[in-house]
Design an enzyme around this catalytic site. Structure first.
Site, PDB file in Angstrom:
ATOM      1  N   TYR A  45       0.678  -1.173   0.051  1.00  0.00           N
ATOM      2  CA  TYR A  45      -0.040  -0.007   0.049  1.00  0.00           C
ATOM      3  C   TYR A  45       0.800   1.192   0.026  1.00  0.00           C
ATOM      4  CZ  TYR A  45      -4.819  -1.163   0.138  1.00  0.00           C
ATOM      5  OH  TYR A  45      -6.177  -1.357  -0.189  1.00  0.00           O
ATOM      6  N   ASP A 191      -8.701  14.980 -23.751  1.00  0.00           N
ATOM      7  CA  ASP A 191      -8.577  13.801 -23.466  1.00  0.00           C
ATOM      8  C   ASP A 191      -7.842  13.217 -24.491  1.00  0.00           C
ATOM      9  OD1 ASP A 191      -8.898  11.002 -23.019  1.00  0.00           O
ATOM     10  OD2 ASP A 191     -11.063  11.099 -22.392  1.00  0.00           O
ATOM     11  N   THR A 217      -4.867   7.677 -21.395  1.00  0.00           N
ATOM     12  CA  THR A 217      -4.556   6.389 -20.869  1.00  0.00           C
ATOM     13  C   THR A 217      -3.337   6.036 -21.181  1.00  0.00           C
ATOM     14  OG1 THR A 217      -5.338   5.395 -22.924  1.00  0.00           O
ATOM     15  CG2 THR A 217      -6.891   5.571 -21.147  1.00  0.00           C
ATOM     16  N   LYS A 220      -2.841   2.542 -24.998  1.00  0.00           N
ATOM     17  CA  LYS A 220      -3.476   2.622 -26.144  1.00  0.00           C
ATOM     18  C   LYS A 220      -2.104   2.947 -27.014  1.00  0.00           C
ATOM     19  CE  LYS A 220      -8.126   3.662 -24.762  1.00  0.00           C
ATOM     20  NZ  LYS A 220      -9.227   4.779 -24.677  1.00  0.00           N
TER      21      LYS A 220
END
Ligand SMILES: *Cc1c(COP(=O)(O)O)cnc(C)c1O
Length: 409
Positions: A45, A191, A217, A220
């Protein structure tokens, strides 16, 4: 340990190796990316940010995340980067949380014209929490009409304007969008999920100098792990960081952040730029080969990594073509064409992208052959003999263009 899953992974490996993937949002992650994300970095974590964690033992995680952030900033020329979003969708959610209040107005591209689910679809959180209006492409040119966008923005007075798409084959003029935003006093978000690789390679206009926020992202065109990131101006850095954690996420995926760092390093190389140029050359070659075979291509061609094929002149739906091509081991996705008369489940079109085939080293010659294979299946209405013929050709071609060394033993 788990033969059931192991066998399915082996089968999936075979499917990827012996199939032609023309899905524009997919890619083959770099081998070094897969190595990093398969590491024991998954174990810990690390809630918080470098130097400000809520758990002990994060010293190496801090270094990894700092490197990822620095590389992202350098690659795109950004003032600030947050590399924690678990996906592109989370990156968008975080920007909305940082910049908007519930029910604020947003202007974005219509999903039916190539926009994205997270840009205000009524069945997505974005459309539920914020008031979206939409712009589309011009009916005759099928490209964005900036004067039209400007007049919608003047009328609607949005707090935020979003540029960026999932199925738009042309270059987007971010400078013009910025002018519209300034005129109506809107914030500007881009975006770039689909085109991030092209932007990194300098082939597509970089939105970073113009936008208040850039989301993306990494899986891609960038060939990184499945994940998201946000770039923003310095003045928004705290709001964005707070929106990601604790706003919408808790523990970051540190193995994925390490893989993002690797991806940003590789995306800064000349080899990567060469690869991105091949993606675009392949897309243009595939579009012109299909045009030669009598297919209508939305907007007449492409500037980027994807094209939209309108199948109406062939009397076929996108759904039917997708299913037939899948049997022939050619993977595509059905897509609405602008002003489509069919519903989104059926569609009149196919979206074809070249990031995967270019990653295998396939060039214009192979695109001519792939157009021929697609046409052979569609022209014969997917009959068994045509599918058998094309399957053989697909497997032959794939044998000549391995994805990774270790998948072709
Ligand atoms: C793919 C995509 C996303 C979402 O990415 P996920 O990682 O699937 O959540 C967001 N916006 C655009 C424009 C995309 O193409």
């Amino acid at each position: 340990m788990d033969p059931e899953i192991a066998e399915l992974i082996t089968k999936e490996c075979e499917r990827q190796v012996y199939g032609i993937d023309l899905i524009a949002s997919e890619n083959y992650a770099f081998e070094a990316v897969i190595e990093a994300q398969a590491s024991l970095l998954t174990n810990k974590y690390a809630e918080g940010y470098p130097g400000k964690r809520y758990y002990s033992g994060c010293e190496y995680y801090d270094e990894i995340e700092r490197i990822a952030v620095e590389r992202a900033k350098r690659l795109f020329g950004a003032e600030h980067a947050n590399v924690q979003p678990h996906s592109g969708s989370q990156a968008n959610q975080a920007v909305y949380l940082a910049a908007l209040k519930p029910r604020d107005r947003v202007l974005a591209m219509d999903l039916a014209h190539g926009g994205h689910l997270t840009h205000g679809s009524p069945i997505n959180f974005s459309g539920i929490f914020y008031k979206f209006a939409f712009y589309g492409v011009n009916r005759s040119t099928e490209v964005l009409d900036y004067d039209e966008i400007e007049s919608i923005a003047r009328e609607y007075k949005p707090k935020l304007i979003i540029a960026g798409a999932s199925a738009y084959p042309r270059e987007i003029d971010f400078k013009r969008f910025r002018e519209i935003c300034d005129e109506v006093g809107a914030l500007f978000m881009v975006d770039m999920a689909h085109i991030a690789g092209l932007v990194a390679a300098g082939i597509h206009m970089n939105p970073t100098p113009y936008a208040d926020f850039v989301t993306s992202t990494t899986q891609k065109t960038l060939r990184g792990p499945r994940g998201g990131f946000i770039l923003c101006r310095k003045e928004w850095s705290e709001a964005v960081d707070r929106a990601v954690f604790p706003g919408i996420q808790s523990g970051p995926l540190m193995h994925i952040i390490a893989a993002k760092a690797v991806c940003f390093k590789l995306a800064a190389t000349e080899e990567f730029r060469e690869y991105q140029r091949l993606i675009v050359r392949d897309a243009k070659a595939l579009a012109s080969s299909l045009l030669d075979r009598g297919y209508r291509i939305v907007s007449g061609g492409t500037d980027n990594h994807l094209l939209l094929v309108d199948l109406r002149s062939k009397g076929m739906s996108g759904l039917k073509a997708q299913k037939m091509l899948e049997k022939a081991l050619i993977y595509v996705n059905r897509n609405l064409v602008p002003y489509d008369d069919k519903p989104p489940y059926i569609t009149s079109g196919l979206r074809l992208g070249t990031p995967c085939v270019a990653a295998r080293g396939m060039t214009e010659c192979e695109m001519v052959d792939i157009a021929k294979m697609i046409d052979h299946v569609i022209r014969n209405n997917g009959d068994q003999a045509a599918i058998e013929d094309v399957r053989k050709d697909v497997v032959d071609m794939c044998r000549r263009f391995p994805i990774y060394d270790w998948t072709t033993k």
